[in-house]
Scaffold this active site. Structure first.
Site, PDB file in Angstrom:
ATOM      1  N   TRP A   1     -30.467 109.949  44.954  1.00 56.89           N
ATOM      2  CA  TRP A   1     -31.360 108.793  44.775  1.00 56.89           C
ATOM      3  C   TRP A   1     -31.932 108.279  46.082  1.00 56.89           C
ATOM      4  O   TRP A   1     -32.288 107.105  46.157  1.00 56.89           O
ATOM      5  CB  TRP A   1     -30.635 107.619  44.112  1.00 56.89           C
ATOM      6  CG  TRP A   1     -29.972 107.863  42.824  1.00 56.89           C
ATOM      7  CD1 TRP A   1     -28.652 107.641  42.541  1.00 56.89           C
ATOM      8  CD2 TRP A   1     -30.558 108.353  41.614  1.00 56.89           C
ATOM      9  NE1 TRP A   1     -28.390 107.970  41.237  1.00 56.89           N
ATOM     10  CE2 TRP A   1     -29.535 108.401  40.647  1.00 56.89           C
ATOM     11  CE3 TRP A   1     -31.856 108.765  41.265  1.00 56.89           C
ATOM     12  CZ2 TRP A   1     -29.769 108.836  39.356  1.00 56.89           C
ATOM     13  CZ3 TRP A   1     -32.078 109.210  39.973  1.00 56.89           C
ATOM     14  CH2 TRP A   1     -31.041 109.239  39.050  1.00 56.89           C
TER      15      TRP A   1
ATOM     16  N   PRO B   1     -23.719 111.217  43.512  1.00 57.05           N
ATOM     17  CA  PRO B   1     -23.649 111.432  42.067  1.00 57.05           C
ATOM     18  C   PRO B   1     -22.481 110.671  41.409  1.00 57.05           C
ATOM     19  O   PRO B   1     -22.624 110.145  40.313  1.00 57.05           O
ATOM     20  CB  PRO B   1     -23.460 112.954  41.949  1.00 57.05           C
ATOM     21  CG  PRO B   1     -24.118 113.500  43.189  1.00 57.05           C
ATOM     22  CD  PRO B   1     -23.870 112.476  44.264  1.00 57.05           C
TER      23      PRO B   1
ATOM     24  N   GLN C   1     -51.071  79.327  20.136  1.00 57.18           N
ATOM     25  CA  GLN C   1     -49.882  78.897  20.879  1.00 57.18           C
ATOM     26  C   GLN C   1     -48.925  80.054  21.148  1.00 57.18           C
ATOM     27  O   GLN C   1     -48.286  80.126  22.197  1.00 57.18           O
ATOM     28  CB  GLN C   1     -49.129  77.837  20.074  1.00 57.18           C
ATOM     29  CG  GLN C   1     -49.371  76.448  20.579  1.00 57.18           C
ATOM     30  CD  GLN C   1     -48.466  75.426  19.914  1.00 57.18           C
ATOM     31  OE1 GLN C   1     -47.427  75.764  19.341  1.00 57.18           O
ATOM     32  NE2 GLN C   1     -48.866  74.187  20.001  1.00 57.18           N
TER      33      GLN C   1
ATOM     34  N   LEU D   1     -51.760  92.401  25.854  1.00 59.46           N
ATOM     35  CA  LEU D   1     -52.915  93.306  25.899  1.00 59.46           C
ATOM     36  C   LEU D   1     -53.027  94.189  24.655  1.00 59.46           C
ATOM     37  O   LEU D   1     -53.957  94.990  24.544  1.00 59.46           O
ATOM     38  CB  LEU D   1     -52.873  94.179  27.161  1.00 59.46           C
ATOM     39  CG  LEU D   1     -53.669  93.633  28.360  1.00 59.46           C
ATOM     40  CD1 LEU D   1     -52.984  92.418  28.972  1.00 59.46           C
ATOM     41  CD2 LEU D   1     -53.861  94.702  29.420  1.00 59.46           C
TER      42      LEU D   1
ATOM     43  N   GLU E   1     -30.549  98.900  44.258  1.00 61.51           N
ATOM     44  CA  GLU E   1     -30.004  97.857  45.160  1.00 61.51           C
ATOM     45  C   GLU E   1     -29.002  96.978  44.427  1.00 61.51           C
ATOM     46  O   GLU E   1     -28.948  95.762  44.637  1.00 61.51           O
ATOM     47  CB  GLU E   1     -31.129  97.005  45.738  1.00 61.51           C
ATOM     48  CG  GLU E   1     -31.996  97.771  46.709  1.00 61.51           C
ATOM     49  CD  GLU E   1     -31.639  97.486  48.161  1.00 61.51           C
ATOM     50  OE1 GLU E   1     -31.148  96.400  48.481  1.00 61.51           O
ATOM     51  OE2 GLU E   1     -31.848  98.376  48.983  1.00 61.51           O
ATOM     52  N   GLY E   2     -28.196  97.603  43.588  1.00 61.05           N
ATOM     53  CA  GLY E   2     -27.241  96.860  42.774  1.00 61.05           C
ATOM     54  C   GLY E   2     -27.860  96.506  41.441  1.00 61.05           C
ATOM     55  O   GLY E   2     -28.863  95.794  41.379  1.00 61.05           O
ATOM     56  N   THR E   3     -27.282  97.038  40.336  1.00 60.90           N
ATOM     57  CA  THR E   3     -27.818  96.763  38.996  1.00 60.90           C
ATOM     58  C   THR E   3     -27.651  95.265  38.684  1.00 60.90           C
ATOM     59  O   THR E   3     -26.911  94.548  39.365  1.00 60.90           O
ATOM     60  CB  THR E   3     -27.042  97.568  37.930  1.00 60.90           C
ATOM     61  OG1 THR E   3     -25.682  97.116  37.936  1.00 60.90           O
ATOM     62  CG2 THR E   3     -27.085  99.069  38.212  1.00 60.90           C
TER      63      THR E   3
HETATM   64  C1  LIG Z   1     -35.743 105.085  42.186  1.00 65.39           C
HETATM   65  C2  LIG Z   1     -34.441 104.866  42.866  1.00 65.39           C
HETATM   66  C3  LIG Z   1     -34.394 104.690  44.249  1.00 65.39           C
HETATM   67  C4  LIG Z   1     -33.162 104.517  44.886  1.00 65.39           C
HETATM   68  N1  LIG Z   1     -33.118 104.439  46.249  1.00 65.39           N
HETATM   69  C5  LIG Z   1     -31.905 104.491  46.870  1.00 65.39           C
HETATM   70  C6  LIG Z   1     -31.826 104.654  48.300  1.00 65.39           C
HETATM   71  O1  LIG Z   1     -32.845 104.695  49.004  1.00 65.39           O
HETATM   72  N2  LIG Z   1     -30.602 104.787  48.868  1.00 65.39           N
HETATM   73  C7  LIG Z   1     -29.458 104.759  48.136  1.00 65.39           C
HETATM   74  O2  LIG Z   1     -28.383 104.887  48.715  1.00 65.39           O
HETATM   75  N3  LIG Z   1     -29.498 104.576  46.789  1.00 65.39           N
HETATM   76  C8  LIG Z   1     -30.688 104.468  46.143  1.00 65.39           C
HETATM   77  N4  LIG Z   1     -30.744 104.340  44.766  1.00 65.39           N
HETATM   78  C9  LIG Z   1     -29.492 104.312  44.000  1.00 65.39           C
HETATM   79  C10 LIG Z   1     -29.247 103.007  43.256  1.00 65.39           C
HETATM   80  O3  LIG Z   1     -28.877 102.000  44.139  1.00 65.39           O
HETATM   81  C11 LIG Z   1     -28.196 103.295  42.158  1.00 65.39           C
HETATM   82  O4  LIG Z   1     -28.861 104.020  41.143  1.00 65.39           O
HETATM   83  C12 LIG Z   1     -27.579 102.048  41.608  1.00 65.39           C
HETATM   84  O5  LIG Z   1     -26.746 101.454  42.562  1.00 65.39           O
HETATM   85  C13 LIG Z   1     -26.767 102.306  40.354  1.00 65.39           C
HETATM   86  O6  LIG Z   1     -25.883 103.372  40.518  1.00 65.39           O
HETATM   87  P1  LIG Z   1     -25.831 104.536  39.397  1.00 65.39           P
HETATM   88  O7  LIG Z   1     -27.212 104.996  39.164  1.00 65.39           O
HETATM   89  O8  LIG Z   1     -24.820 105.534  39.819  1.00 65.39           O
HETATM   90  O9  LIG Z   1     -25.338 103.804  38.069  1.00 65.39           O
HETATM   91  P2  LIG Z   1     -23.834 103.520  37.630  1.00 65.39           P
HETATM   92  O10 LIG Z   1     -23.092 102.861  38.744  1.00 65.39           O
HETATM   93  O11 LIG Z   1     -23.250 104.749  37.054  1.00 65.39           O
HETATM   94  O12 LIG Z   1     -24.039 102.448  36.481  1.00 65.39           O
HETATM   95  C14 LIG Z   1     -24.377 102.807  35.139  1.00 65.39           C
HETATM   96  C15 LIG Z   1     -24.365 101.536  34.279  1.00 65.39           C
HETATM   97  O13 LIG Z   1     -23.037 100.980  34.258  1.00 65.39           O
HETATM   98  C16 LIG Z   1     -23.078  99.640  34.706  1.00 65.39           C
HETATM   99  N5  LIG Z   1     -21.850  99.318  35.439  1.00 65.39           N
HETATM  100  C17 LIG Z   1     -21.241 100.048  36.433  1.00 65.39           C
HETATM  101  N6  LIG Z   1     -20.148  99.417  36.890  1.00 65.39           N
HETATM  102  C18 LIG Z   1     -20.063  98.253  36.193  1.00 65.39           C
HETATM  103  C19 LIG Z   1     -19.156  97.154  36.201  1.00 65.39           C
HETATM  104  N7  LIG Z   1     -18.106  97.117  37.045  1.00 65.39           N
HETATM  105  N8  LIG Z   1     -19.365  96.130  35.343  1.00 65.39           N
HETATM  106  C20 LIG Z   1     -20.418  96.152  34.490  1.00 65.39           C
HETATM  107  N9  LIG Z   1     -21.319  97.164  34.436  1.00 65.39           N
HETATM  108  C21 LIG Z   1     -21.141  98.191  35.280  1.00 65.39           C
HETATM  109  C22 LIG Z   1     -24.293  99.550  35.595  1.00 65.39           C
HETATM  110  O14 LIG Z   1     -24.738  98.215  35.732  1.00 65.39           O
HETATM  111  C23 LIG Z   1     -25.271 100.437  34.851  1.00 65.39           C
HETATM  112  O15 LIG Z   1     -25.877  99.718  33.812  1.00 65.39           O
HETATM  113  C24 LIG Z   1     -31.978 104.471  44.119  1.00 65.39           C
HETATM  114  C25 LIG Z   1     -32.035 104.619  42.724  1.00 65.39           C
HETATM  115  C26 LIG Z   1     -33.226 104.842  42.090  1.00 65.39           C
HETATM  116  C27 LIG Z   1     -33.241 105.078  40.593  1.00 65.39           C
END
Ligand SMILES: Cc1cc2nc3c(=O)[nH]c(=O)nc-3n(C[C@H](O)[C@H](O)[C@H](O)COP(=O)(O)OP(=O)(O)OC[C@H]3O[C@@H](n4cnc5c(N)ncnc54)[C@H](O)[C@@H]3O)c2cc1C
Length: 408
Positions: A162, A132, A303, A363, A388-390
């Site tokens: 997640w 979390p 176009q 569509l 897998e990393g935003t």
């Molecule tokens: C459907 C789903 C499946 C998943 N499966 C797995 C799994 O199998 N195993 C596992 O371990 N994890 C899993 N994840 C987790 C996923 O990898 C994380 O959700 C993701 O890494 C982002 O973390 P967070 O959700 O805490 O967002 P946060 O880290 O809180 O980010 C929130 C926002 O802030 C931005 N942000 C954060 N830090 C920075 C920075 N330094 N600079 C600029 N922007 C920043 C982010 O890009 C994002 O837009 C899953 C997630 C989902 C939704």
């Protein structure tokens, strides 16, 4: 020898066409139903196991393709079929890769077969890293692993979130903190064997897309695993921790910022999934634009519509080439000196999101309904700029790699 070529060989074409058949005949007809049900699609995964598509042997073979293209070709076709079902089939792979990369030969031989099971008794696995309060910031992880030397057991406590297949998996791989003073360098990975007491599923998430894939919290309360479940073994961990402590004492960086390099190797594979979704949506849109008549002519005669399709296809092909380059580099053992793995995931993920939105627009009203698949593809694609990393974290990794600067 040594010539540059992008032509697939006969084996690759055969595998691609075989998966395409499964994607078209089994996944496509089942996709809408499992999206609505939001349940793990056991019958589809069992069917994939029955024909040998969901199996350790098959993935090992693709992984070992010397061109590096076995995995991206497989994933593009599966996710062309459907992303939710595709992830139900491919999700175990992330846990398997973590054992392949961190485990000893003995651990690989013990645990990876148990993650897949066999056609008569299909198993799945989960990889649990995110928490979390530790998403992009992996170093903020709090789940603890404490060694009980008297029993040669590790005791795990914490909450993971997640996790794909979390709580319903047979084998879980859990990343935990063994030395909190060392940031991400103080982490280690553990296998939690099937049926271990203390591991339970928490909340199951109701998601925007990839709804056939199960995503849930995993709660660990005094989970005891034998010493041999520490991936890589204790000796190697102790050496690694000693080196990290020396570096920390010498004023070196503590490491572990923002998921750097953690998933670098698996990123092209995730990019390939995004390419599959984008291609699927593009094909529906192209077909629709050729046949839908307004103002007395097919809408593609405009176009404004045709150029969108041209851009969609151009982006998809560019994304695939980035994925193939990174996959080839990884399999050839070339380091990602310009974060090419992250580049491929970033561009493919953004492409899937953009192309599925354009497809929905082409569509018209139909694109907005569940009568047509692009609405689902658009929801599915949205995860590809998040997990897998935003996209922001990919840019961070690329910018740091290119510049050598500690950009925040
Ligand atoms: C459907 C789903 C499946 C998943 N499966 C797995 C799994 O199998 N195993 C596992 O371990 N994890 C899993 N994840 C987790 C996923 O990898 C994380 O959700 C993701 O890494 C982002 O973390 P967070 O959700 O805490 O967002 P946060 O880290 O809180 O980010 C929130 C926002 O802030 C931005 N942000 C954060 N830090 C920075 C920075 N330094 N600079 C600029 N922007 C920043 C982010 O890009 C994002 O837009 C899953 C997630 C989902 C939704």
């Amino acid at each position: 020898m040594g010539e540059f070529a992008l032509e697939l060989n006969d084996d690759q074409k055969t595998v691609r066409d075989w998966i395409h058949g499964f994607a078209a005949d089994v996944m496509r007809p089942a996709a809408a139903e499992w999206d609505e049900r939001e349940e793990f699609p056991w019958p589809v995964v069992r069917e994939a196991a029955r024909i040998g598509l969901y199996s350790l042997d098959f993935y090992a073979q693709q992984f070992l393709d010397p061109t590096g293209l076995g995995v991206p070709l497989t994933l593009e076709e599966l996710f062309w079929g459907d992303a939710g079902l595709g992830l139900a089939i491919a999700g175990t792979g992330l846990a398997a890769i973590s054992v392949f990369t961190n485990g000893t030969d003995e651990q690989i031989g013990t645990w990876v077969p148990q993650m897949y099971g066999d056609a008569n008794d299909v198993k799945i696995a989960a990889f649990c890293s995110s928490e979390p309060d530790a998403g992009s910031d992996v170093a903020a992880m709090r789940t603890r692993a404490v060694y009980d030397g008297a029993k040669d057991e590790w005791v795990l406590n914490g909450v993971k979130t997640w996790a794909t297949n979390g709580g319903i998996a047979d084998v879980h791989v859990v990343v935990a903190v063994v030395d909190p003073a060392l940031g991400a360098r103080g982490h280690a990975s553990f296998v939690v064997p099937p049926g271990t007491p203390g591991l339970a599923q928490g909340q199951k998430f109701k998601k925007h897309g990839i709804r056939a894939s199960h995503t849930a919290e995993v709660v660990l309360r005094d989970v005891r695993v034998p010493g041999h479940c520490l991936l890589g073994g204790k000796e190697k961990l102790d050496e690694r921790l000693a080196r990290a402590r020396e570096r920390a004492a010498g004023g070196g960086e503590r490491g572990g910022n923002a998921a750097m390099a953690t998933f670098e190797a698996s990123r092209p594979a995730v990019g390939a999934q995004a390419v599959g979704i984008a291609r699927a949506a593009y094909e529906v849109a192209l077909d629709y634009a050729r046949t839908r008549v307004q103002f007395g002519r097919p809408i593609i005669d405009n176009q404004g519509v045709a150029f969108q399709l041209a851009d969609m296809r151009t982006r998809i092909d560019a994304a695939r080439l980035l994925v193939w380059r990174a996959s080839w580099m990884a399999s050839a053992g070339r380091p990602f000196t310009a974060a090419e793995g992250s580049m491929s995931k970033l561009f493919a993920g953004e492409t899937a999101k953009k192309v599925t939105a354009q497809a929905m627009q082409i569509l018209g009203g139909n694109g907005y309904t569940r009568e047509y698949p692009v609405e689902r593809m658009h929801r599915d694609a949205a995860i590809y700029t998040i997990f897998e990393g935003t996209s922001e974290i990919q840019r961070l990794v690329i910018a740091r790699t290119l510049s050598g600067m500690p950009i925040r």
